[in-house]
Structure formats: C-alpha cells, structure tokens
Design a protein around this motif. Sequence first.
Motif, PDB file in Angstrom:
ATOM      1  N   GLY A  97      18.591 -41.211  37.701  1.00  0.00           N
ATOM      2  CA  GLY A  97      18.650 -41.518  36.378  1.00  0.00           C
ATOM      3  C   GLY A  97      18.098 -40.428  35.204  1.00  0.00           C
ATOM      4  O   GLY A  97      17.040 -39.887  36.024  1.00  0.00           O
ATOM      5  N   ARG A  98      18.246 -40.525  33.990  1.00  0.00           N
ATOM      6  CA  ARG A  98      16.821 -40.063  32.921  1.00  0.00           C
ATOM      7  C   ARG A  98      16.824 -40.549  32.099  1.00  0.00           C
ATOM      8  O   ARG A  98      18.191 -41.027  31.901  1.00  0.00           O
ATOM      9  CB  ARG A  98      17.863 -38.430  32.969  1.00  0.00           C
ATOM     10  CG  ARG A  98      16.994 -36.892  32.991  1.00  0.00           C
ATOM     11  CD  ARG A  98      16.054 -36.715  33.282  1.00  0.00           C
ATOM     12  NE  ARG A  98      16.226 -35.710  32.910  1.00  0.00           N
ATOM     13  CZ  ARG A  98      14.856 -34.424  34.857  1.00  0.00           C
ATOM     14  NH1 ARG A  98      14.808 -35.792  35.032  1.00  0.00           N
ATOM     15  NH2 ARG A  98      15.148 -33.643  35.388  1.00  0.00           N
ATOM     16  N   PRO A  99      15.721 -40.793  31.470  1.00  0.00           N
ATOM     17  CA  PRO A  99      15.537 -42.203  30.767  1.00  0.00           C
ATOM     18  C   PRO A  99      16.297 -41.443  29.125  1.00  0.00           C
ATOM     19  O   PRO A  99      16.417 -40.317  28.810  1.00  0.00           O
ATOM     20  CB  PRO A  99      14.379 -42.355  30.233  1.00  0.00           C
ATOM     21  CG  PRO A  99      13.539 -41.056  31.667  1.00  0.00           C
ATOM     22  CD  PRO A  99      14.887 -40.362  32.096  1.00  0.00           C
ATOM     23  N   VAL A 113      22.211 -30.324  31.809  1.00  0.00           N
ATOM     24  CA  VAL A 113      22.054 -31.010  33.330  1.00  0.00           C
ATOM     25  C   VAL A 113      20.468 -31.828  33.047  1.00  0.00           C
ATOM     26  O   VAL A 113      20.825 -33.158  33.687  1.00  0.00           O
ATOM     27  CB  VAL A 113      22.333 -29.782  34.360  1.00  0.00           C
ATOM     28  CG1 VAL A 113      21.774 -30.210  35.684  1.00  0.00           C
ATOM     29  CG2 VAL A 113      23.035 -29.446  34.762  1.00  0.00           C
ATOM     30  N   LEU A 114      19.821 -30.846  32.312  1.00  0.00           N
ATOM     31  CA  LEU A 114      18.561 -31.650  32.705  1.00  0.00           C
ATOM     32  C   LEU A 114      18.282 -32.751  31.775  1.00  0.00           C
ATOM     33  O   LEU A 114      17.472 -33.944  32.231  1.00  0.00           O
ATOM     34  CB  LEU A 114      17.908 -30.499  31.448  1.00  0.00           C
ATOM     35  CG  LEU A 114      16.330 -30.497  31.418  1.00  0.00           C
ATOM     36  CD1 LEU A 114      15.428 -30.753  33.132  1.00  0.00           C
ATOM     37  CD2 LEU A 114      16.012 -29.199  30.694  1.00  0.00           C
ATOM     38  N   PHE A 115      18.586 -33.351  30.471  1.00  0.00           N
ATOM     39  CA  PHE A 115      19.085 -34.402  29.935  1.00  0.00           C
ATOM     40  C   PHE A 115      20.213 -35.398  30.351  1.00  0.00           C
ATOM     41  O   PHE A 115      20.180 -36.557  29.337  1.00  0.00           O
ATOM     42  CB  PHE A 115      18.481 -34.022  28.201  1.00  0.00           C
ATOM     43  CG  PHE A 115      16.933 -33.711  28.103  1.00  0.00           C
ATOM     44  CD1 PHE A 115      16.344 -33.743  28.479  1.00  0.00           C
ATOM     45  CD2 PHE A 115      16.713 -32.757  27.767  1.00  0.00           C
ATOM     46  CE1 PHE A 115      14.727 -33.404  28.301  1.00  0.00           C
ATOM     47  CE2 PHE A 115      15.702 -31.612  27.761  1.00  0.00           C
ATOM     48  CZ  PHE A 115      14.819 -32.281  28.182  1.00  0.00           C
ATOM     49  N   ALA A 297      16.157 -23.566  28.728  1.00  0.00           N
ATOM     50  CA  ALA A 297      14.968 -24.366  28.591  1.00  0.00           C
ATOM     51  C   ALA A 297      14.375 -24.990  29.958  1.00  0.00           C
ATOM     52  O   ALA A 297      13.285 -25.105  29.867  1.00  0.00           O
ATOM     53  CB  ALA A 297      15.187 -26.321  27.598  1.00  0.00           C
ATOM     54  N   ALA A 298      14.761 -24.589  30.848  1.00  0.00           N
ATOM     55  CA  ALA A 298      13.670 -25.075  32.207  1.00  0.00           C
ATOM     56  C   ALA A 298      13.522 -23.768  33.023  1.00  0.00           C
ATOM     57  O   ALA A 298      12.839 -23.835  33.600  1.00  0.00           O
ATOM     58  CB  ALA A 298      14.948 -26.066  32.565  1.00  0.00           C
ATOM     59  N   GLY A 299      13.609 -22.892  32.511  1.00  0.00           N
ATOM     60  CA  GLY A 299      14.074 -21.313  33.248  1.00  0.00           C
ATOM     61  C   GLY A 299      13.105 -20.381  32.638  1.00  0.00           C
ATOM     62  O   GLY A 299      12.311 -19.277  33.613  1.00  0.00           O
ATOM     63  N   THR A 300      12.686 -20.540  31.175  1.00  0.00           N
ATOM     64  CA  THR A 300      12.299 -19.367  31.183  1.00  0.00           C
ATOM     65  C   THR A 300      10.569 -19.327  30.377  1.00  0.00           C
ATOM     66  O   THR A 300      10.077 -19.435  31.305  1.00  0.00           O
ATOM     67  CB  THR A 300      12.727 -19.704  29.327  1.00  0.00           C
ATOM     68  OG1 THR A 300      14.082 -19.209  28.756  1.00  0.00           O
ATOM     69  CG2 THR A 300      11.476 -17.732  28.536  1.00  0.00           C
ATOM     70  N   MET A 427       5.440 -28.956  45.961  1.00  0.00           N
ATOM     71  CA  MET A 427       6.913 -29.756  44.996  1.00  0.00           C
ATOM     72  C   MET A 427       6.375 -29.152  44.449  1.00  0.00           C
ATOM     73  O   MET A 427       6.619 -30.174  43.671  1.00  0.00           O
ATOM     74  CB  MET A 427       6.709 -31.309  45.211  1.00  0.00           C
ATOM     75  CG  MET A 427       5.612 -31.987  45.505  1.00  0.00           C
ATOM     76  SD  MET A 427       6.596 -33.394  45.867  1.00  0.00           S
ATOM     77  CE  MET A 427       6.271 -33.991  47.496  1.00  0.00           C
ATOM     78  N   PRO A 428       6.114 -28.063  42.900  1.00  0.00           N
ATOM     79  CA  PRO A 428       6.479 -27.679  42.082  1.00  0.00           C
ATOM     80  C   PRO A 428       7.813 -27.740  41.579  1.00  0.00           C
ATOM     81  O   PRO A 428       8.018 -27.803  40.518  1.00  0.00           O
ATOM     82  CB  PRO A 428       5.605 -26.012  42.074  1.00  0.00           C
ATOM     83  CG  PRO A 428       6.179 -25.399  43.566  1.00  0.00           C
ATOM     84  CD  PRO A 428       6.140 -27.056  44.004  1.00  0.00           C
ATOM     85  N   PHE A 429       8.965 -27.989  42.494  1.00  0.00           N
ATOM     86  CA  PHE A 429      10.287 -27.952  42.060  1.00  0.00           C
ATOM     87  C   PHE A 429      10.973 -29.358  41.999  1.00  0.00           C
ATOM     88  O   PHE A 429      11.935 -29.645  42.025  1.00  0.00           O
ATOM     89  CB  PHE A 429      11.206 -26.953  42.532  1.00  0.00           C
ATOM     90  CG  PHE A 429      10.682 -25.299  42.399  1.00  0.00           C
ATOM     91  CD1 PHE A 429      11.225 -24.713  40.961  1.00  0.00           C
ATOM     92  CD2 PHE A 429       9.655 -24.759  43.272  1.00  0.00           C
ATOM     93  CE1 PHE A 429      10.937 -23.803  41.932  1.00  0.00           C
ATOM     94  CE2 PHE A 429      10.041 -23.020  43.346  1.00  0.00           C
ATOM     95  CZ  PHE A 429       9.598 -22.756  41.895  1.00  0.00           C
ATOM     96  N   ILE A 435      16.359 -32.207  42.890  1.00  0.00           N
ATOM     97  CA  ILE A 435      15.091 -30.762  42.781  1.00  0.00           C
ATOM     98  C   ILE A 435      16.152 -29.703  41.950  1.00  0.00           C
ATOM     99  O   ILE A 435      17.272 -29.820  41.389  1.00  0.00           O
ATOM    100  CB  ILE A 435      15.427 -30.221  43.935  1.00  0.00           C
ATOM    101  CG1 ILE A 435      14.090 -29.331  44.137  1.00  0.00           C
ATOM    102  CG2 ILE A 435      16.720 -30.003  44.614  1.00  0.00           C
ATOM    103  CD1 ILE A 435      14.295 -28.535  45.846  1.00  0.00           C
ATOM    104  N   CYS A 436      14.878 -28.413  41.075  1.00  0.00           N
ATOM    105  CA  CYS A 436      15.145 -28.073  39.789  1.00  0.00           C
ATOM    106  C   CYS A 436      16.439 -26.839  40.931  1.00  0.00           C
ATOM    107  O   CYS A 436      16.711 -27.150  41.591  1.00  0.00           O
ATOM    108  CB  CYS A 436      14.808 -27.140  39.977  1.00  0.00           C
ATOM    109  SG  CYS A 436      13.734 -25.895  38.690  1.00  0.00           S
ATOM    110  N   VAL A 437      17.789 -26.851  40.136  1.00  0.00           N
ATOM    111  CA  VAL A 437      18.428 -25.510  39.842  1.00  0.00           C
ATOM    112  C   VAL A 437      18.699 -24.894  39.779  1.00  0.00           C
ATOM    113  O   VAL A 437      18.939 -23.923  40.950  1.00  0.00           O
ATOM    114  CB  VAL A 437      19.153 -26.379  39.100  1.00  0.00           C
ATOM    115  CG1 VAL A 437      20.634 -25.611  39.020  1.00  0.00           C
ATOM    116  CG2 VAL A 437      20.322 -27.866  38.775  1.00  0.00           C
TER     117      VAL A 437
END
Length: 491
Positions: A97-99, A113-115, A297-300, A427-429, A435-437
């Motif tokens: 889950g994500r808050p 995905v991220l949120f 947002a997640a990749g740059t 585990m940086p991802f 886990i990071c897409v």
Amino acid sequence: MVGVSGFIAIAIVTLLIVQFLKLQWLSRQYPPGPTPFPIIGGLWRLDLSLNQETYTKISKDYGRIFTMWVGHKPMIILNGFDAVKEALITHSEQMTGRPMTPFVIDTMKGKGVLFATGHNWKQQRRFSLTTLRNLGMGKKGVEYRIQQESNYLLELFRNEGGKPMNPALAIFPAVSNVISSVVFGHRFSYDDEVFQEMVKAVDFMFHFLPSPFRIAYDLFPRLMRHLPGPHQKAFECLAKGHAIIRDEIRSHEKTRDPIDPQDLIDYYLNQIEKSKDDPSSTFDEENMIHVITDFFAAGTETTSVTLLWALLYMLAFQDIQEKVREELHAVLDPSKEVCYEDRKRLPYTNAVIHEVQRLCNVLLVGSFRECTTDITLQGYRLKQGTVIIPDVASVLYDPDHWETPHQFNPNHFLDKDGKFFCKEAFMPFAVGHRICVGERFARTELFIVFTKLLRVFKLQLPEGVKSVSIKPITGGLAMVPQPYKLCAVPY
Ligand code: HEM
C-alpha cells in the motif's frame, strides 16, 4: 475578571493539554518512539539537517522499530537490514500500500503507479513492466536509446574543451531525454522550451514533496487549499506537465501504427483499445498521463543525481578513477558501442557503480508504504492502514553488512579474486513487490553513461581547486551533491 483574550488563552492551553494526553494514550498502541506533542508530534527529535543517520540515531534509543509522530499521525520506521527485510520481503504482499495523503489524493488522484494502490496500482504496474520489457528488446530498444543520448552527452562534454563545467547542466537533460525517447518516441533538443519547462517542473516537484509546505498541506488540507504558496506552484507544474503529455498523445493518435508500437504511448493506446470491453480495466487517458508523469518523476532526478555523485567520487578519488580507466581501456574495443552486457567483463567498474549507489543513497530514507492488512513486524502488531517507512539508508549503511559503511569502498562488491558480487543488503531500488519499476532501465543507463564518459575523459578538478566536498546537501527528498565543477579532458 478574565478578559476575552484570557478566555482564549485558557481555551488554547486546555485544548493543547487534552490533545497531549490523547496523543500519549494513542501512542501506547504503537512501538515506542519520541514523545509526541500537539502539532509537532515527535518531529522535535529530528535535527534540521535531516540526513541518512537521523533515524539510525533515534533507533539507538528506541530499537529497530519505532514510531515517529508527524503532527497527530503515527509513522512506523524500520531500521537496519533485518527489520527492513522482514517488512519488504517476508511481508512483501501486505506492504504494497501507499499512504493516500490529502496532497497525493488532490494531485495524483490514485492514478498511475508511484502514488497508486490496490487494483489500479497492480494493473498499471504490470503494464509498465511489460511495456518496458517489450521496449527493451530489439535493435532500437531502451539500450540503443541510452547509447544514442550518451553520444549527445559526450558531445556536450567535448564542446567544453576541458574547461571547468557544471556537469548537472548536461546530465539532467540527457536523463530526461532518455525517458522522453522511451515514452514519447523522440528526444528533444536541449534548448527546446517545452523540454526545459518539463525538466524544471520535475525538479520543482522533487524538491517540493519533502518540504514543510507539503507536510502542512497533508496536516491542514482544507486551509492550505485556499492559501497561496509553493503548493499552488506544484499544482501548476503538474498541470503544465499533463498538458505537454496530452499534446503528445494527440499527435500519436494521428500517426501511430497499432501493429508496430514504438513507444510507451503507442503501447498504452493499444492497451486501452484491447481492454475497452473489460469492466475491471483501469486503462484510460488519465491513467496513461499519470504513468508517464511517474516515469519522469521517479526516473529523472534519481538517475541524474546518482550520475552526478559518480562523477564527483571520481574527482575525489583519482586513484579509483585511474583503476576504472585502466580496466575500460584494457577490456573494451574503442570501435564498438558500450552495452550493458559488458559489465560482466568489467568487475571493477561495475563494483564502483554499485558503491556509488550504495554510498550516495539517493532517496535519503526510501519510500512510504502502508500495510494492506493487519501485520506483525518485529513483534509489534500493526493495524491495516498503518504508514510504514522501511529506512533503506539504514540498510545501505548497516555496519553488520558493510565493512566501511561510510567510506567509498568498491571492495564492498569485490571478492578476494577481484570478481564482482552483490549483497542482499544492496537495495537502492527497494525490494519486494513494489521494487522500482525502472530498475533495469536505470542500471543500464548508469552503466552505459558512466562507462562512456570515463572511457573518453579524464575528470579533473579545475585549476587552483585543491579538493572537492563529498558532503551532501541535506534536507530534501534526495541526497544531492553540493554544486561542483569539473574539467573533462579527453585522453
Ligand atoms: C538510480 C535510479 C533510480 C533509483 C535509485 C530508483 C529507486 C526507486 C525506489 C527506492 C522506489 C520506491 C520503491 C518502493 O516503493 O519501495 C522506486 C519506485 C519507482 N521507480 Fe525508480 N529508481 C530509479 C530510476 C527509475 C527510472 C529510470 C524509472 C522509470 C523509467 C523509475 C520508475 C519507478 C516507478 C514507476 C516507481 C514506482 C513503483 C511502484 O510504486 O510500484 N525509477 N524507484
């Protein structure tokens, strides 16, 4: 006689005392932690320079699992490899889950995905992974797009003619362009206005998310919605980004060939078509826009900042840079493109890149999760919906797993014969179901860009500069290096 202001003062003090007692009573249901006070919660325990060690220091007083109150909301922090592994691997499914905080609901609307969380998250995540895999294959796959963009980057470095340059000005647009190429099917010229606006918007959001204004928005949404401030700029940035993505979708609709999809938008339009009669489908234009926003947002920022750290460490540790250069020149054929597969023949370079990611720990403490059912962690029973932060930094610096946790030491990833190996505590991802897409994407990009730059240029400090600081700027969402200049001198 007590005047009106006296009554107000008494009422406020009484309210604060009641609130204080309520918080003490509530906190008995959670793992121990800094005493919560009204309004500030347990935040008084955080020093202003929030850094990788902040939570580890608190965990020395309260243990591997503790509660940090943000205002009147409890957050459970997990510290060290064993606690984080128990959450993210043993209870992987329950930790997905994500808050959904007021800011997340107002901006992301549970899409992408991220949120996102639940059914929407599952469908969009599966689609993203499959599409990245599909786009990764073939002659013009992700790797090819990374190689192409790296060549533009090399050109920018070369044009500086060995003079002092700020590498951030070249790295951020290059990394954004690789994502553009995968989602839109084309890159932008670095001085394109639309492109520059997009890069700035992503950067703004990254800095806004951990800011006091965002926290205030989540604590007092009704008030903040009407007040001016940087949170209003965050809404503007998102609206601008979405408008750019919408334009791209419109032009894809006119020119695309459904039989031969070229980029993420093409695949997504096909997916909408395919699932149009499925009532459980979440594939629509809004979700597509949010998936694309998430990629930027997640990749740059993550990839760009990691590359900036990599170049900075090479400036700071010239002996390590020299060993990387020796290996690259001994193993690689200069007439051939560098590919991700080459990492297997370059154990030292591969170890250096992993050590960069470990030590720079770009995401400061990692991500916020919410448990989707009741769960027992480190012996504590936590209710469904509890917010949990697995502190990934504490794992990347866990002294039980790394010989010299706070020093740049590529030997963390080399055995006694100089062969590369990777530990579970790397585990940086993140790890587990969430886990990071873009893990494979990012690893490929870090490897290719770093290798291509180090093969061609010797990185030096500008004349007169004796040393460079590797102390990060703290306080934001990412661990960012202080601005620096380097001279890229061709070999
Ligand atoms: C060095 C680069 C990168 C690092 C260190 C990194 C790290 C992470 C981390 C720690 C998470 C959170 C996982 C969790 O919830 O626990 C994450 C999520 C995510 N990342 Fe990355 N990332 C990187 C690059 C990328 C790239 C290049 C992309 C896209 C192409 C990407 C796309 C995503 C997405 C979509 C998520 C959300 C996954 C989900 O919530 O299910 N990331 N990343």
